[in-house]
Design a protein around this motif. Sequence first.
Motif, PDB file in Angstrom:
ATOM      1  N   TYR A  58      37.930  40.128  38.039  1.00  0.00           N
ATOM      2  CA  TYR A  58      36.654  40.707  38.462  1.00  0.00           C
ATOM      3  C   TYR A  58      36.382  41.900  37.557  1.00  0.00           C
ATOM      4  N   VAL A  94      32.286  31.390  37.658  1.00  0.00           N
ATOM      5  CA  VAL A  94      32.925  31.802  38.908  1.00  0.00           C
ATOM      6  C   VAL A  94      33.899  30.707  39.333  1.00  0.00           C
ATOM      7  N   LEU A 139      42.225  34.983  36.056  1.00  0.00           N
ATOM      8  CA  LEU A 139      41.228  35.200  37.101  1.00  0.00           C
ATOM      9  C   LEU A 139      40.941  36.680  37.199  1.00  0.00           C
ATOM     10  N   PHE A 150      38.374  37.274  47.766  1.00  0.00           N
ATOM     11  CA  PHE A 150      38.822  35.964  47.288  1.00  0.00           C
ATOM     12  C   PHE A 150      40.217  35.648  47.821  1.00  0.00           C
ATOM     13  N   GLN A 167      35.744  42.665  45.992  1.00  0.00           N
ATOM     14  CA  GLN A 167      35.395  41.349  45.450  1.00  0.00           C
ATOM     15  C   GLN A 167      36.650  40.489  45.252  1.00  0.00           C
ATOM     16  N   MET A 168      37.689  41.093  44.676  1.00  0.00           N
ATOM     17  CA  MET A 168      38.931  40.341  44.454  1.00  0.00           C
ATOM     18  C   MET A 168      39.692  40.156  45.759  1.00  0.00           C
ATOM     19  N   VAL A 171      35.881  36.027  39.912  1.00  0.00           N
ATOM     20  CA  VAL A 171      35.510  35.886  41.318  1.00  0.00           C
ATOM     21  C   VAL A 171      34.056  36.306  41.480  1.00  0.00           C
TER      22      VAL A 171
END
Length: 199
Positions: A9, A60, A7, A91, A87-88, A38
């Motif tokens: 970004y 995504v 996972l 999440f 952004q991360m 993400v």
Amino acid sequence: MTKVLVLYYSSYGHLEQMADAVAEGARAGGAEVDIRRVAETAPDAVVAAAHFKTDTAHAVIEGPDALVAYDAIIVGAPTRFGRMPAQMAQFWDTTGGLWFSGALVGKVGAAFTSTGSQHGGQETTLFSILTNLLHQGLTIVGLDYGFKGQMGVEEVVGGSPYGASTIAGDGSRQPHAEELAAARYLGEKVAKTAAKLFA
């Protein structure tokens, strides 16, 4: 077969390349691997003005509940002033329900990052990622010194015992072969660790 999620970004593609290398290593370690990113939360005007890389082969992630399906989660994000970017972080801020139920306890976790400069906060950013994983109850795998590529001093490359990393410079420097090798090593180590735990 263990299931591994990579996972990430990425604003400019450096972490996307590292994610692909991590996934390659995890597959070499015998795992089934998915790569997800993400969502971008920066305004479109900022994305355009900053020339973010917007084309990618990776979908995504569907939401925090998607994490439950995996035995291991390897998280990658660039630094923003010595910590993971918004952004991360946003999440992980949605994973409170998973934390409350203990849904991720016992899974395996690891981290990777990038910075603009050699001393631009790689280790603090890795710790900002790992802190989330530890709170969720994951067992952490680092980039141990079995990977000898992080021992050299002849060239400037990323790497730390806390996770794989790359140095992006002004954005034009792409991940070094040694940094991609470190990412593959980390992915393989996570996959093999998860396989032992879930055998």
